[in-house]
Design a protein around this motif. Structure first.
Motif, PDB file in Angstrom:
ATOM      1  N   VAL A 121       4.457   6.642   1.791  1.00  0.00           N
ATOM      2  CA  VAL A 121       3.040   6.260   1.739  1.00  0.00           C
ATOM      3  C   VAL A 121       2.915   4.752   1.541  1.00  0.00           C
ATOM      4  CG1 VAL A 121       0.908   6.498   0.405  1.00  0.00           C
ATOM      5  CG2 VAL A 121       2.301   8.524   0.912  1.00  0.00           C
ATOM      6  N   ARG A 122       3.770   4.214   0.695  1.00  0.00           N
ATOM      7  CA  ARG A 122       3.757   2.764   0.458  1.00  0.00           C
ATOM      8  C   ARG A 122       4.153   1.997   1.722  1.00  0.00           C
ATOM      9  NH1 ARG A 122       6.066   2.745  -4.306  1.00  0.00           N
ATOM     10  NH2 ARG A 122       8.160   2.786  -3.470  1.00  0.00           N
ATOM     11  N   ARG A 123       5.167   2.488   2.439  1.00  0.00           N
ATOM     12  CA  ARG A 123       5.580   1.837   3.699  1.00  0.00           C
ATOM     13  C   ARG A 123       4.435   1.891   4.717  1.00  0.00           C
ATOM     14  NH1 ARG A 123      10.016   5.049   3.053  1.00  0.00           N
ATOM     15  NH2 ARG A 123       9.497   6.280   4.907  1.00  0.00           N
ATOM     16  N   LEU A 124       3.746   3.038   4.788  1.00  0.00           N
ATOM     17  CA  LEU A 124       2.630   3.179   5.721  1.00  0.00           C
ATOM     18  C   LEU A 124       1.563   2.122   5.446  1.00  0.00           C
ATOM     19  CD1 LEU A 124       1.181   4.801   7.962  1.00  0.00           C
ATOM     20  CD2 LEU A 124       0.194   6.192   6.134  1.00  0.00           C
ATOM     21  N   ARG A 125       1.208   1.963   4.182  1.00  0.00           N
ATOM     22  CA  ARG A 125       0.196   0.947   3.806  1.00  0.00           C
ATOM     23  C   ARG A 125       0.669  -0.451   4.157  1.00  0.00           C
ATOM     24  NH1 ARG A 125      -0.336   3.310  -1.743  1.00  0.00           N
ATOM     25  NH2 ARG A 125      -1.591   5.131  -1.411  1.00  0.00           N
ATOM     26  N   ARG A 126       1.928  -0.724   3.897  1.00  0.00           N
ATOM     27  CA  ARG A 126       2.466  -2.062   4.171  1.00  0.00           C
ATOM     28  C   ARG A 126       2.496  -2.359   5.667  1.00  0.00           C
ATOM     29  NH1 ARG A 126       7.941  -2.927   1.559  1.00  0.00           N
ATOM     30  NH2 ARG A 126       7.543  -5.047   2.251  1.00  0.00           N
ATOM     31  N   VAL A 127       2.862  -1.364   6.469  1.00  0.00           N
ATOM     32  CA  VAL A 127       2.865  -1.557   7.921  1.00  0.00           C
ATOM     33  C   VAL A 127       1.443  -1.814   8.413  1.00  0.00           C
ATOM     34  CG1 VAL A 127       3.227  -0.399  10.142  1.00  0.00           C
ATOM     35  CG2 VAL A 127       4.990  -0.274   8.381  1.00  0.00           C
ATOM     36  N   ALA A 128       0.488  -0.999   7.949  1.00  0.00           N
ATOM     37  CA  ALA A 128      -0.906  -1.174   8.375  1.00  0.00           C
ATOM     38  C   ALA A 128      -1.426  -2.555   7.959  1.00  0.00           C
ATOM     39  CB  ALA A 128      -1.781  -0.072   7.782  1.00  0.00           C
ATOM     40  N   LYS A 129      -1.138  -2.971   6.739  1.00  0.00           N
ATOM     41  CA  LYS A 129      -1.604  -4.271   6.265  1.00  0.00           C
ATOM     42  C   LYS A 129      -0.990  -5.409   7.077  1.00  0.00           C
ATOM     43  CE  LYS A 129      -2.035  -7.106   2.162  1.00  0.00           C
ATOM     44  NZ  LYS A 129      -1.716  -7.245   0.738  1.00  0.00           N
ATOM     45  N   CYS A 130       0.269  -5.281   7.383  1.00  0.00           N
ATOM     46  CA  CYS A 130       0.951  -6.301   8.181  1.00  0.00           C
ATOM     47  C   CYS A 130       0.302  -6.400   9.567  1.00  0.00           C
ATOM     48  CB  CYS A 130       2.427  -5.926   8.294  1.00  0.00           C
ATOM     49  SG  CYS A 130       3.464  -7.177   9.017  1.00  0.00           S
ATOM     50  N   CYS A 131      -0.012  -5.258  10.170  1.00  0.00           N
ATOM     51  CA  CYS A 131      -0.657  -5.269  11.494  1.00  0.00           C
ATOM     52  C   CYS A 131      -2.083  -5.797  11.400  1.00  0.00           C
ATOM     53  CB  CYS A 131      -0.660  -3.864  12.085  1.00  0.00           C
ATOM     54  SG  CYS A 131       0.958  -3.272  12.595  1.00  0.00           S
ATOM     55  N   LEU A 132      -2.803  -5.441  10.334  1.00  0.00           N
ATOM     56  CA  LEU A 132      -4.173  -5.931  10.164  1.00  0.00           C
ATOM     57  C   LEU A 132      -4.225  -7.449  10.075  1.00  0.00           C
ATOM     58  CD1 LEU A 132      -5.864  -3.426   7.707  1.00  0.00           C
ATOM     59  CD2 LEU A 132      -6.632  -4.029  10.004  1.00  0.00           C
ATOM     60  N   ASN A 133      -3.178  -8.033   9.527  1.00  0.00           N
ATOM     61  CA  ASN A 133      -3.137  -9.485   9.403  1.00  0.00           C
ATOM     62  C   ASN A 133      -2.975 -10.184  10.754  1.00  0.00           C
ATOM     63  OD1 ASN A 133      -3.455  -9.424   6.643  1.00  0.00           O
ATOM     64  ND2 ASN A 133      -1.255  -9.446   6.238  1.00  0.00           N
ATOM     65  N   ARG A 134      -2.541  -9.431  11.780  1.00  0.00           N
ATOM     66  CA  ARG A 134      -2.276 -10.030  13.082  1.00  0.00           C
ATOM     67  C   ARG A 134      -3.097  -9.444  14.222  1.00  0.00           C
ATOM     68  NH1 ARG A 134       0.173 -14.863  13.021  1.00  0.00           N
ATOM     69  NH2 ARG A 134       1.806 -14.840  11.478  1.00  0.00           N
ATOM     70  N   GLY A 135      -3.852  -8.384  13.962  1.00  0.00           N
ATOM     71  CA  GLY A 135      -4.579  -7.766  15.061  1.00  0.00           C
ATOM     72  C   GLY A 135      -5.699  -6.887  14.576  1.00  0.00           C
ATOM     73  N   GLN A 136      -6.132  -6.012  15.471  1.00  0.00           N
ATOM     74  CA  GLN A 136      -7.203  -5.099  15.108  1.00  0.00           C
ATOM     75  C   GLN A 136      -6.748  -3.664  15.336  1.00  0.00           C
ATOM     76  OE1 GLN A 136     -10.750  -4.997  17.440  1.00  0.00           O
ATOM     77  NE2 GLN A 136      -9.681  -5.542  19.332  1.00  0.00           N
ATOM     78  N   ARG A 137      -7.194  -2.802  14.431  1.00  0.00           N
ATOM     79  CA  ARG A 137      -6.850  -1.386  14.530  1.00  0.00           C
ATOM     80  C   ARG A 137      -7.724  -0.754  15.603  1.00  0.00           C
ATOM     81  NH1 ARG A 137      -6.456   1.346   9.099  1.00  0.00           N
ATOM     82  NH2 ARG A 137      -4.235   1.550   9.464  1.00  0.00           N
ATOM     83  N   VAL A 138      -7.103  -0.056  16.548  1.00  0.00           N
ATOM     84  CA  VAL A 138      -7.859   0.636  17.585  1.00  0.00           C
ATOM     85  C   VAL A 138      -7.728   2.151  17.456  1.00  0.00           C
ATOM     86  CG1 VAL A 138      -7.929  -1.266  19.229  1.00  0.00           C
ATOM     87  CG2 VAL A 138      -5.984   0.287  19.249  1.00  0.00           C
TER      88      VAL A 138
END
Length: 96
Positions: A17-34
């Motif tokens: 769960v922690r890895r999932l949050r970290r991956v999402a946060k890392c992607c949010l810093n560089r793009g947009q969630r679709v």
């Protein structure tokens, strides 16, 4: 260039769960969630190297996966959206 980043992170443990949050946060810093686990990231080559390195350091490759789709500079012609939650035009005007 536009890169579509998708991921599947095993969330059967707290660490997952922690890895999932970290991956999402890392992607949010560089793009947009679709989609829930899909991000459009418009990056230059050096930003891409940095983002890819960060993502691959977060996941556990034994149980998680990342998939990258390189859509290039003329990506608008390669993406078609149907339905709710249309993506924001990253190159359009920013209204605050």
């Amino acid at each position: 260039m536009m890169v579509l980043v998708t991921y599947d992170v095993a969330t059967s443990t707290r660490a997952g769960v922690r890895r999932l949050r970290r991956v999402a946060k890392c992607c949010l810093n560089r793009g947009q969630r679709v989609q829930y686990s899909v991000f459009e990231c418009e990056v230059d080559p050096s930003e891409w190297v940095e983002l890819k390195d960060r993502l691959e350091k977060i996941i556990d490759p034994k149980v998680d996966s990342l998939r990258y789709y390189f859509l290039g500079a003329n990506w608008q012609r390669r993406v078609e959206h149907v339905g709710a939650k249309a993506a924001v035009d990253l190159n359009g005007p920013l209204i605050v």
